[in-house]
Design an enzyme around this catalytic site. Structure first.
Site, PDB file in Angstrom:
ATOM      1  N   THR A  62      29.484   4.808  13.474  1.00  0.00           N
ATOM      2  CA  THR A  62      29.965   3.483  13.169  1.00  0.00           C
ATOM      3  C   THR A  62      28.999   2.842  12.191  1.00  0.00           C
ATOM      4  O   THR A  62      27.873   3.286  12.069  1.00  0.00           O
ATOM      5  CB  THR A  62      30.018   2.718  14.508  1.00  0.00           C
ATOM      6  OG1 THR A  62      30.885   3.436  15.382  1.00  0.00           O
ATOM      7  CG2 THR A  62      30.463   1.295  14.366  1.00  0.00           C
ATOM      8  N   ASP A  68      37.844   7.561  22.145  1.00  0.00           N
ATOM      9  CA  ASP A  68      37.370   6.344  22.829  1.00  0.00           C
ATOM     10  C   ASP A  68      38.287   5.949  23.991  1.00  0.00           C
ATOM     11  O   ASP A  68      37.957   5.071  24.777  1.00  0.00           O
ATOM     12  CB  ASP A  68      37.237   5.178  21.845  1.00  0.00           C
ATOM     13  CG  ASP A  68      35.849   5.131  21.204  1.00  0.00           C
ATOM     14  OD1 ASP A  68      34.953   5.871  21.656  1.00  0.00           O
ATOM     15  OD2 ASP A  68      35.663   4.361  20.247  1.00  0.00           O
ATOM     16  N   GLY A  94      27.696   3.552  19.137  1.00  0.00           N
ATOM     17  CA  GLY A  94      28.547   3.934  20.274  1.00  0.00           C
ATOM     18  C   GLY A  94      28.278   3.028  21.461  1.00  0.00           C
ATOM     19  O   GLY A  94      28.240   1.800  21.330  1.00  0.00           O
TER      20      GLY A  94
HETATM   21  N1  GLY Z   1      33.875   4.412  18.307  1.00  0.00           N
HETATM   22  C1  GLY Z   1      32.846   3.617  18.818  1.00  0.00           C
HETATM   23  C2  GLY Z   1      33.315   2.294  19.302  1.00  0.00           C
HETATM   24  O1  GLY Z   1      34.347   1.826  18.863  1.00  0.00           O
HETATM   25  O2  GLY Z   1      32.686   1.711  20.135  1.00  0.00           O
END
Ligand code: GLY
Length: 592
Positions: free
Chosen positions: A404, A446, A497
């Site tokens: 991210t 997720d 994350g």
């Molecule tokens: N893919 C990581 C989040 O959206 O928290």
């Protein structure tokens, strides 16, 4: 200059911070500290250089902070050319898709928090990916009910319907002042002319050799001579330049209905992927009401579900408000123990209650209520870590009344844009839709593929976050504003994350409780607990005596890799003070 006369506590703080930066930057090629002197003499006078070890970038007219200098430069040029913070954020969103291809994206999704100076309104723009219509609860399980290894991560079934292009176009149209085409043009140039691969990008490319190596269209862009690009190699992505050109000409429609959509759907059909032309055509962004809280007199304005980030940031802060952290000391065993216990309680609730608010009822008011925090805080033992298995999700209802990236922008009119967006893990699914140059996400991971079984970040979830058609997977992304007396004071956010929430928490606490400037707050050592696994994760550099004290309390301490990469801007003395986390040497804060 630092002198021998500083008091002992201050020296301890200095050595902790210096060690943090040294540790975090041990593999860096660029210096850890961004050398940006105050923009004006007045700024220099207002800023007490003598007391701070790490100095933020200071500017008067506007500031951008991102994980990639090329993108920051593009954002700064937009501000200097008269664009506002949202214009700059949109230009940077497209630029990061080119220059930070492991996380920046057109094929992923995310969130933008906007503060509109004209109306004083805060809006949480949700452009998270959605599950295709054909998605189903057990799509990642075999006939025995076991998880099929890698299916939710590295196959066409891992890909959620991307939201980024719709999100950027919506933001530009609603809050921006400049034509979308003008904001995209620098990214077209960057994609077509190319730029040298940094050490950081080369390292991530190496790590993803296996996942990306399966796909010819991915290798055609990111590999040379049978191996991932190396530092200094030129990364040119002409297909991405062409896709950007189509979006610049036809707007988001090019992506969701035009030539790009056709290419994505053709690749899906060839590889048994569930996404269809209808899924793309019907994708919608959502404007949501931010989650709000207070902490020691400051107002917290942050991301609501389908992110868990804002809810749990406020929940943890509510528990922490009762503790005299300043007296206990920054990162002392006492402080870390209490914060870790509060983190555990919040992550236990996350596993039970959080999901897509359009599908499940989330007890958001309860989770963020001060009274619920009182109840939870009573269960925290100052001298003993509660084993994770003793902790169950609480009952907030009665209180109802990796990869991210994050970037932050503030302009001189007082507008703010804070964007966290993602492909999920580095390079997402590793799959470039042939002919588009667009890397596709693996955000479907997720969701909780099976209740109680951890995802790529070790997070567990239940029914609330089960896979379902058109559902948005639960996120931890936490783009956040802190206001003082109702006025913007700090904007921050981070990748990481599961560790995003606790990283943002510590940046906020470092600023409010410990008075750190954004550079010091970013360089300080971080820690994290997410309930399961029952592990208090520390960055390298905590003192042996703090670790011993934490172990005495029963914390299962594990010293692991650096956590989070904040991009923060603070208003101090009427100036912008910003800093890009030293854990990524490619990041850059620029102002003017
Ligand atoms: N893919 C990581 C989040 O959206 O928290």
């Amino acid at each position: 200059m630092l002198t021998q006369t500083r008091n002992y506590r201050y020296r301890l703080l200095i050595s902790g911070i210096a060690l943090a930066a040294l540790t975090a930057c041990s593999t860096a090629t660029a210096p850890a500290i961004q050398s940006a002197p105050p923009a004006t003499q007045a700024a220099a006078a207002a800023y007490d250089h003598d007391m701070d070890v790490f100095h933020p970038v200071i500017a008067r007219n506007g500031m951008v902070a991102s994980e990639q200098e090329l993108a920051s430069q593009i954002g700064l040029n937009v501000l200097k050319g008269g664009g506002n913070a949202v214009d700059a954020a949109v230009a940077m969103g497209f630029a990061l898709a080119v220059a930070l291809p492991n996380a920046g994206n057109l094929g992923g999704g995310g969130f933008m928090m906007v503060h509109d100076a004209k109306t004083g309104k805060d809006v949480a723009l949700d452009f998270r990916e959605v599950a295709p219509l054909a998605a189903s609860r057990n799509m990642y399980l075999d006939e025995k009910g076991n998880i099929i290894n890698g299916k939710s991560l590295f196959t066409h079934s891992a890909i959620g319907v991307p939201g980024t292009v719709a999100g950027m176009a919506h933001a530009a149209q609603k809050w921006g002042t400049q034509p979308l085409a003008k904001l995209i043009q620098p990214s077209i140039d960057l994609a077509e002319k190319g730029f040298p691969v940094s050490e950081t990008l080369a390292k991530v490319l190496r790590q993803e050799t296996r996942n990306m190596g399966k796909w010819e269209a991915s290798k055609a862009i990111y590999w040379k001579d049978g191996a991932p690009l190396k530092p200094g190699d030129l990364l040119i992505n002409k297909d991405l330049g062409n896709s950007l050109r189509l979006i610049s000409r036809d707007g988001a429609k090019a992506f969701y209905e035009g030539e790009i959509a056709q290419k994505i759907v053709a690749d899906m059909a060839k590889n048994n992927g569930p996404m269809t032309a209808q899924d793309l055509r019907e994708y919608k962004v959502v404007e949501r009401e931010p989650v709000r809280g207070t902490y020691r007199g400051y107002q917290i304005v942050t991301m609501p579900p389908p992110s868990s980030g804002g809810a749990h940031l406020v929940q943890i802060l509510n528990m922490m408000e009762r503790w005299p952290l300043k007296d206990w000391g920054h990162n002392s065993a006492q402080t870390v123990h209490h914060m870790a216990e509060a983190m555990k309680l919040a992550y236990a609730d996350r596993s039970e209650y959080l999901g897509d608010p359009d599908f499940v009822k989330i007890p958001l008011k309860g989770l963020t209520s001060k009274k619920y925090a009182d109840e939870l805080a009573k269960t925290i033992d100052p001298n003993r870590a509660r084993p994770a298995k003793e902790i169950k999700p609480g009952k907030p209802q009665p209180y109802e009344s990796d990869q991210t990236t994050h970037y932050s922008v503030m302009d001189k009119a007082g507008n703010i844009a804070a964007v966290t967006y993602t492909l999920n893990t580095n390079f997402g699914s590793g799959i470039v839709a042939p002919g588009t140059g667009i890397m596709m996400n693996n955000e479907m991971d997720d969701f909780s593929a099976k209740p109680g079984v951890p995802n790529a970040y070790g997070l567990v979830g239940g029914d609330a976050n089960a896979v379902g058609p058109r559902k948005r997977p639960l996120s931890s992304m936490t783009p956040t504003f802190v206001l003082k007396d109702g006025k913007p004071w700090l904007v921050t956010g981070s990748p990481g994350g599961a560790r995003i929430i606790t990283t943002v928490l510590q940046q906020v606490v470092n600023a409010i409780d410990f008075g750190m400037n954004p550079a010091e707050g970013a360089a300080a050592l971080r820690f994290h607990h997410q309930w399961t696994p029952d592990e208090l994760r520390l960055e390298k550099g905590f003192s042996p005596d703090s670790i011993a004290l934490l172990k005495q309390r029963g914390q299962n301490v594990a010293v692991k890799a650096a956590m989070g990469r904040t991009q923060s801007i603070q208003i101090r003395n009427g100036e912008f003070w910003g800093y890009s986390d030293p854990r990524n040497p490619d990041g850059k804060t620029l102002g003017y």
